[in-house]
Write a protein that holds these residues in place. Structure first.
Motif, PDB file in Angstrom:
ATOM      1  N   ILE A   1      25.544  32.219  67.587  1.00 36.82           N
ATOM      2  CA  ILE A   1      26.619  33.045  67.022  1.00 36.82           C
ATOM      3  C   ILE A   1      27.671  33.315  68.087  1.00 36.82           C
ATOM      4  CG2 ILE A   1      27.178  35.334  66.101  1.00 36.82           C
ATOM      5  CD1 ILE A   1      24.528  35.370  64.695  1.00 36.82           C
ATOM      6  N   SER A   2      28.929  33.088  67.717  1.00 36.60           N
ATOM      7  CA  SER A   2      30.049  33.375  68.609  1.00 36.60           C
ATOM      8  C   SER A   2      30.708  34.680  68.207  1.00 36.60           C
ATOM      9  CB  SER A   2      31.078  32.234  68.551  1.00 36.60           C
ATOM     10  OG  SER A   2      30.521  31.028  69.036  1.00 36.60           O
ATOM     11  N   GLY A   3      30.799  35.620  69.169  1.00 29.60           N
ATOM     12  CA  GLY A   3      31.389  36.917  68.874  1.00 29.60           C
ATOM     13  C   GLY A   3      31.853  37.625  70.127  1.00 29.60           C
TER      14      GLY A   3
ATOM     15  N   ARG B   1      33.550  37.969  75.402  1.00 30.75           N
ATOM     16  CA  ARG B   1      33.136  36.991  74.401  1.00 30.75           C
ATOM     17  C   ARG B   1      31.721  36.516  74.725  1.00 30.75           C
ATOM     18  NH1 ARG B   1      36.848  32.580  75.715  1.00 30.75           N
ATOM     19  NH2 ARG B   1      36.728  33.617  77.737  1.00 30.75           N
TER      20      ARG B   1
ATOM     21  N   ALA C   1      36.453  30.885  66.620  1.00 32.38           N
ATOM     22  CA  ALA C   1      35.927  32.143  67.150  1.00 32.38           C
ATOM     23  C   ALA C   1      36.968  32.848  68.016  1.00 32.38           C
ATOM     24  CB  ALA C   1      34.664  31.874  67.961  1.00 32.38           C
TER      25      ALA C   1
ATOM     26  N   ARG D   1      39.733  35.018  65.858  1.00 28.92           N
ATOM     27  CA  ARG D   1      39.333  36.116  64.966  1.00 28.92           C
ATOM     28  C   ARG D   1      40.281  37.308  65.096  1.00 28.92           C
ATOM     29  NH1 ARG D   1      34.673  38.196  67.486  1.00 28.92           N
ATOM     30  NH2 ARG D   1      35.612  37.249  69.331  1.00 28.92           N
TER      31      ARG D   1
ATOM     32  N   THR E   1      32.340  37.086  63.369  1.00 27.61           N
ATOM     33  CA  THR E   1      31.594  36.065  64.106  1.00 27.61           C
ATOM     34  C   THR E   1      31.691  34.720  63.390  1.00 27.61           C
ATOM     35  OG1 THR E   1      29.511  36.542  62.949  1.00 27.61           O
ATOM     36  CG2 THR E   1      29.921  37.738  65.011  1.00 27.61           C
TER      37      THR E   1
ATOM     38  N   ASP F   1      29.045  31.619  62.948  1.00 24.13           N
ATOM     39  CA  ASP F   1      27.605  31.442  63.121  1.00 24.13           C
ATOM     40  C   ASP F   1      27.184  30.012  62.800  1.00 24.13           C
ATOM     41  OD1 ASP F   1      28.020  34.172  63.233  1.00 24.13           O
ATOM     42  OD2 ASP F   1      27.060  34.582  61.303  1.00 24.13           O
TER      43      ASP F   1
END
Length: 480
Positions: free
Chosen positions: A260-262, A278, A355, A358, A364, A366
């Protein structure tokens, strides 16, 4: 009681005589909620704060007879009808403007038979209810990853969670169900009774009726499992995702994982020095012994230098609740999905790019590793489409304020459109957006099984009474 104006199925207005409403209410074991009731706003609310719909009536059912009576009222008077299970409803179809809502959330009992390793859950139960009851015997069935999700919507849409690669989807573990059909009958759906209906509700959504009771196969799990939860720095996201892809290529079925990128939230759960950074989160659960899980999943903790590593053995029920606080009631949610044909470098580059774009730091992108047991079920087992895809892309737009709705929805749709080139276009229908272009989406997602679903819909719901869902329309020609 005076007459009541309520929205009809064709968007017109239906006038219900006061005596009709009184007679219906008087025969309920549960409760009928009116717009004038003090708790009306509380009862109409769903988890997704983006949804603000105002039904004319809400039936809080406590048994199957209440559901039958409600379905008959809707059918006989051609009312607009929505069905609510646990109420964890991303797409907002569990409630409707001006119509009738059948609410099963009070029907939340779970009974476990440890001898047969089965559990029966009512249609309003949530994952936490089912997990608590089954873990008392060291058992579990595949469910989702946020514990206040309703089991009904999750199962009917497929159901992916921490046990998916070992034991399949939630719907793959559905043994039988009691379902109220559009004509007001209560049918048993099992391998021996109405097997076509069982096939359809295994992934075909709420198209065929209202499930009041689900029977699941349970499996030995826990009480402790090995859980991996590592954050790698976003600047090394591409490199970490490539290493993750390499790990997934040989991972055993016991490992269900995601990438998951967040952005690290500014909460006390994380060291202050990484707030706002990040990340790439690798989350994984091992469906087996803790010791074996520690050994097998150790490489996931060494893809790069971690920013933080919360990996540890923990109770399975805690794993199931680990993300609950990340999805509070009342926030705004808009999710979409695509099954990916690969996770090659071009896909990874696109995931990272989106990502970075955003508009909300809560959102996120995913990547869920699929395969394993999921791919071993076939078209004759369930209605679920595209079991062969190795990965699922989840696009989660999550934000707080109504004034940010347009920007966040647009980001999710643009991300979806851009990454569609890496997919056949099929989607996981529990992450549906608001069902834009739903006819095309249904045909693409179900593929060769779509026509069989149409025939089943025509058999059990020929007038499309249950259409506020990932809708499969009945065939008007077959209705003649």
């Amino acid at each position: 009681m005076s007459e009541l104006e309520i929205r009809g199925r064709e968007n017109g207005t239906v006038v219900l005589p006061g005596r009709t409403v009184e007679a219906f209410e008087g025969n309920l074991s549960g409760r009928l909620v009116h717009r004038s009731d003090d708790d009306y706003d509380e009862q109409r609310a769903v988890w997704n704060g983006m949804i603000d719909k105002k039904p004319a009536l809400i039936v809080r059912c406590v048994n199957a007879d209440d559901v039958v009576a409600s379905v008959k009222l809707a059918r006989e008077n051609e009312l607009l009808l929505a069905v609510r299970g646990g109420g964890h409803n991303v797409a907002g179809t569990a409630v409707c403007d001006g119509g009738l809502v059948i609410d099963l959330s009070l029907m939340d009992e779970v009974a476990v038979d440890p001898e047969t390793r089965t559990a029966r859950a009512q249609g309003g139960a949530i994952i936490a209810d089912l997990d608590a009851a089954s873990q008392a015997y060291g058992l579990a069935t595949p469910m989702g990853v946020v514990s206040d999700t309703g089991v009904a919507g999750l199962t009917l849409g497929g159901g992916i969670g921490w046990l998916r690669r070992k034991y399949g989807l939630s719907c793959d573990n559905l043994i039988s169900a009691d379902i109220v059909t559009a004509d007001g009958r209560i049918l048993k759906a099992s391998e021996t009774e109405n097997p076509d209906l069982l096939w359809g509700i295994r992934g075909g959504g709420g198209n065929f009726g209202i499930v009041t009771s689900f029977e699941y196969q349970l499996h030995p799990i826990g009480p402790d499992v090995m859980f991996v939860f590592v954050l790698y720095h976003g600047s090394r996201r591409r490199e970490a995702m490539r290493a993750y892809r390499d790990y997934c290529a040989t991972a055993p079925d016991e490992v269900s994982s995601w990438a998951i990128s967040g952005t690290v939230p500014a909460t006390e759960d994380f060291p202050e020095e990484i707030h706002g950074e990040r990340y790439l989160n690798i989350g994984a659960c091992y469906a087996g012994s803790v010791e074996e899980g520690q050994r097998v999943m150790e490489p996931l903790r060494e893809l790069e230098e971690p920013m933080v590593d919360f990996s540890a053995p923990m109770p399975y029920v805690d794993v199931q609740m680990f993300l609950d606080e990340d999805y509070p009631d009342g926030f705004h949610y808009y999710w979409k999905s695509l099954y990916l044909e690969s996770l090659d470098d071009e896909v990874i580059d696109s995931v990272v790019t989106w990502a970075e774009r955003r508009p909300s730091l809560l959102s996120t992108v995913d990547v869920w590793h699929m395969g394993g047991a999921i791919s071993r079920y076939g078209a004759e087992d369930s209605a679920v489409g595209n079991r062969e895809a190795p990965y699922l892309l989840g696009i989660e737009a999550n934000w707080e304020r109504s004034e940010d709705d347009d920007a966040n929805v647009a980001w999710a749709r643009q991300c979806f459109a851009d990454l569609r080139e890496f997919s056949d276009g099929s989607q996981y229908l529990n992450f549906p957006g608001f069902y834009e272009g739903e006819d095309e989406a249904m045909r693409t997602t179900f593929g060769n099984q779509y026509e069989r679903l149409v025939a089943l819909k025509t058999k059990y719901d020929p007038t499309n009474l249950f259409h506020l869902n990932q809708n499969i329309k009945p065939d008007e020609k077959l209705n003649r």
